[in-house]
Motif scaffolding. Structure first.
Motif, PDB file in Angstrom:
ATOM      1  N   LEU A 167      -9.593 -96.001 -44.560  1.00 14.47           N
ATOM      2  CA  LEU A 167      -9.992 -96.919 -45.624  1.00 14.47           C
ATOM      3  C   LEU A 167     -11.493 -96.814 -45.847  1.00 14.47           C
ATOM      4  CD1 LEU A 167      -8.959 -99.313 -47.464  1.00 14.47           C
ATOM      5  CD2 LEU A 167      -9.794-100.830 -45.651  1.00 14.47           C
ATOM      6  N   ARG A 168     -11.886 -96.775 -47.107  1.00  7.63           N
ATOM      7  CA  ARG A 168     -13.304 -96.829 -47.489  1.00  7.63           C
ATOM      8  C   ARG A 168     -13.537 -98.190 -48.139  1.00  7.63           C
ATOM      9  NH1 ARG A 168     -17.072 -92.796 -48.275  1.00  7.63           N
ATOM     10  NH2 ARG A 168     -15.425 -91.215 -48.079  1.00  7.63           N
ATOM     11  N   PHE A 169     -14.601 -98.877 -47.738  1.00  5.40           N
ATOM     12  CA  PHE A 169     -14.811-100.221 -48.270  1.00  5.40           C
ATOM     13  C   PHE A 169     -16.296-100.557 -48.342  1.00  5.40           C
ATOM     14  CE2 PHE A 169     -14.396-100.496 -43.693  1.00  5.40           C
ATOM     15  CZ  PHE A 169     -15.347-101.432 -43.287  1.00  5.40           C
ATOM     16  N   SER A 170     -16.591-101.556 -49.176  1.00  7.00           N
ATOM     17  CA  SER A 170     -17.936-102.092 -49.319  1.00  7.00           C
ATOM     18  C   SER A 170     -17.800-103.577 -49.617  1.00  7.00           C
ATOM     19  CB  SER A 170     -18.693-101.389 -50.443  1.00  7.00           C
ATOM     20  OG  SER A 170     -18.114-101.692 -51.702  1.00  7.00           O
ATOM     21  N   LYS A 171     -18.926-104.273 -49.738  1.00  5.03           N
ATOM     22  CA  LYS A 171     -18.862-105.687 -50.094  1.00  5.03           C
ATOM     23  C   LYS A 171     -18.221-105.883 -51.452  1.00  5.03           C
ATOM     24  CE  LYS A 171     -22.723-107.641 -47.460  1.00  5.03           C
ATOM     25  NZ  LYS A 171     -24.026-108.347 -47.566  1.00  5.03           N
ATOM     26  N   ALA A 172     -18.487-104.949 -52.343  1.00  5.65           N
ATOM     27  CA  ALA A 172     -18.041-105.106 -53.722  1.00  5.65           C
ATOM     28  C   ALA A 172     -16.589-104.683 -53.940  1.00  5.65           C
ATOM     29  CB  ALA A 172     -18.948-104.317 -54.657  1.00  5.65           C
ATOM     30  N   ALA A 173     -16.087-103.731 -53.144  1.00  2.00           N
ATOM     31  CA  ALA A 173     -14.752-103.200 -53.412  1.00  2.00           C
ATOM     32  C   ALA A 173     -14.136-102.612 -52.145  1.00  2.00           C
ATOM     33  CB  ALA A 173     -14.814-102.136 -54.502  1.00  2.00           C
ATOM     34  N   THR A 174     -12.818-102.653 -52.093  1.00  4.13           N
ATOM     35  CA  THR A 174     -12.056-102.021 -51.013  1.00  4.13           C
ATOM     36  C   THR A 174     -11.171-100.961 -51.629  1.00  4.13           C
ATOM     37  OG1 THR A 174     -12.044-104.051 -49.707  1.00  4.13           O
ATOM     38  CG2 THR A 174     -10.400-102.382 -49.152  1.00  4.13           C
ATOM     39  N   GLY A 175     -11.273 -99.735 -51.136  1.00  9.83           N
ATOM     40  CA  GLY A 175     -10.490 -98.643 -51.692  1.00  9.83           C
ATOM     41  C   GLY A 175      -9.027 -98.716 -51.300  1.00  9.83           C
ATOM     42  N   ASP A 176      -8.276 -97.742 -51.761  1.00 10.09           N
ATOM     43  CA  ASP A 176      -6.859 -97.656 -51.409  1.00 10.09           C
ATOM     44  C   ASP A 176      -6.714 -97.139 -49.974  1.00 10.09           C
ATOM     45  OD1 ASP A 176      -6.157 -98.462 -53.979  1.00 10.09           O
ATOM     46  OD2 ASP A 176      -6.104 -96.383 -54.722  1.00 10.09           O
ATOM     47  N   ILE A 177      -5.675 -97.608 -49.300  1.00  6.54           N
ATOM     48  CA  ILE A 177      -5.377 -97.098 -47.962  1.00  6.54           C
ATOM     49  C   ILE A 177      -4.906 -95.647 -48.075  1.00  6.54           C
ATOM     50  CG2 ILE A 177      -3.869 -97.354 -45.951  1.00  6.54           C
ATOM     51  CD1 ILE A 177      -3.836-100.350 -46.470  1.00  6.54           C
ATOM     52  N   GLN A 178      -5.497 -94.783 -47.259  1.00 11.61           N
ATOM     53  CA  GLN A 178      -5.204 -93.352 -47.304  1.00 11.61           C
ATOM     54  C   GLN A 178      -4.674 -92.868 -45.957  1.00 11.61           C
ATOM     55  OE1 GLN A 178      -5.623 -91.585 -50.103  1.00 11.61           O
ATOM     56  NE2 GLN A 178      -6.751 -93.125 -51.296  1.00 11.61           N
ATOM     57  N   HIS A 179      -3.989 -91.730 -45.993  1.00 14.19           N
ATOM     58  CA  HIS A 179      -3.631 -91.054 -44.746  1.00 14.19           C
ATOM     59  C   HIS A 179      -4.905 -90.511 -44.108  1.00 14.19           C
ATOM     60  CE1 HIS A 179      -1.669 -88.417 -41.862  1.00 14.19           C
ATOM     61  NE2 HIS A 179      -2.334 -87.393 -42.379  1.00 14.19           N
ATOM     62  N   ALA A 180      -5.091 -90.751 -42.826  1.00 12.91           N
ATOM     63  CA  ALA A 180      -6.302 -90.309 -42.132  1.00 12.91           C
ATOM     64  C   ALA A 180      -6.153 -88.869 -41.659  1.00 12.91           C
ATOM     65  CB  ALA A 180      -6.596 -91.221 -40.952  1.00 12.91           C
TER      66      ALA A 180
END
Length: 321
Positions: free
Chosen positions: A224-237
């Motif tokens: 997962l990539r995230f910030s205060k402003a937005a959370t990305g889609d859950i991805q396969h690692a």
């Protein structure tokens, strides 16, 4: 300056950063006419963002004066870096994003000097935490620790680390970053954080991600990539790729060159500037050996057929071949 240089026509740039760099290169590295100076003054007055962008470049220019030229062992015939050459070679055009985002270009590796745990550029370090958990730090990483009988918390200031969290009577293990907070009772995961964005890859158990707007449960094998402003889609690692640094390798598969260069800054001294937007977006697949950081740029240049120009050990420019 060459009359064919795009830096002589700042109006052709479609963003403020490019325009600011073009004006700066013209005024500091060339011989602008009175008409060009009037055009620059009009550009500065047209929008407050223009003046701000130009002022940031002036700050960067002042920092460049701190550079001390040194002999270049890899390319002894290369010219020494002077402040005039810094502009005339077009370096200003390659640092627009950097100038807009940071004022510490030449101070890499000395930030967070009072952090509880730090690694230098290129250093890897394994730390046993007070609760029995293990922390493996990548290069150029800084953390603060807060452990007691009822609390176990880490603040990741910047960098990348692999956590092996053991269960404890002290409760959940928490990690705070500028992007958000993580919690887990027991897990193994890799977390990286630069500026206001973080990226998490979980290799065992489960981690909870909390941001200002969202709460996400991330399970084993997910990223997962995230910030205060937005959370990305859950991805396969892609765990083999994400964790390759732990075994002394950097693995990139179909990544933009700009992403690769950002990662290299953690493992080798000096700064790398990509002098072409299309080159920065070019996709890269390669494996680099962390035991030989001095060879990284040579491997990269052969894989991409790019030209490299080095000025001291501190500055490397990448151009299309």
């Amino acid at each position: 300056m060459n009359s064919q240089s795009p830096l002589l026509d700042p109006a052709t740039g479609d963003d403020i950063g490019y325009q600011a760099n073009a004006w700066f290169a013209l005024l500091h590295g060339g011989a602008p006419s009175a008409q060009q100076r009037d055009a620059w003054a009009a550009w500065m007055a047209a929008d407050t963002r223009h003046a701000e962008a130009y002022a940031e470049l002036e700050q960067l220019w002042a920092l460049s004066a701190l550079l001390k030229p040194q002999p270049v062992t890899a390319a002894p015939a290369a010219p020494q870096l002077s402040r005039r050459r810094f502009v005339s070679m077009g370096l200003a055009a390659g640092v627009a994003a950097l100038a807009a985002g940071t004022g510490t270009l030449w101070l890499k590796g000395v930030d967070a000097p009072f952090a509880d745990l730090r690694t230098a550029v290129g250093e890897r370090r394994v730390v046993q935490l007070p609760d029995g958990s293990t922390l493996e730090m990548a290069g150029h990483t800084a953390l603060n620790l807060d452990f007691s009988a009822t609390r176990r918390a880490v603040e990741l200031l910047h960098g990348q680390a692999y956590f092996s969290v053991r269960p404890s009577d002290a409760g959940d293990f928490s990690i705070s970053t500028k992007a958000g907070q993580l919690r887990t009772a027991e897990a193994e995961f890799c977390l990286s954080c630069e500026h206001a964005e973080a990226q998490l890859a979980v290799s065992r158990k489960q981690v909870q991600v909390l941001t200002a707007s969202q709460q996400t449960e991330l399970g084993e094998g997910l990223a997962l990539r995230f910030s205060k402003a937005a959370t990305g889609d859950i991805q396969h690692a892609e765990l083999e790729q994400a964790l390759a640094w732990r075994s002394g390798r950097l693995v990139f598969f179909n990544e933009p060159l700009a992403t690769v260069v950002d990662e290299l800054q953690r493992w080798r001294q000096g700064r790398i500037f990509i002098m072409d937007k299309q080159l920065a977006a070019r996709r890269v697949s390669l494996i680099l050996n962390l035991e030989h950081p001095e060879q990284m740029l040579d491997v990269l240049s052969r894989a991409l057929a790019v030209r490299t120009t080095r000025y001291t050990e501190l500055v490397t420019l990448l151009y299309p071949a």
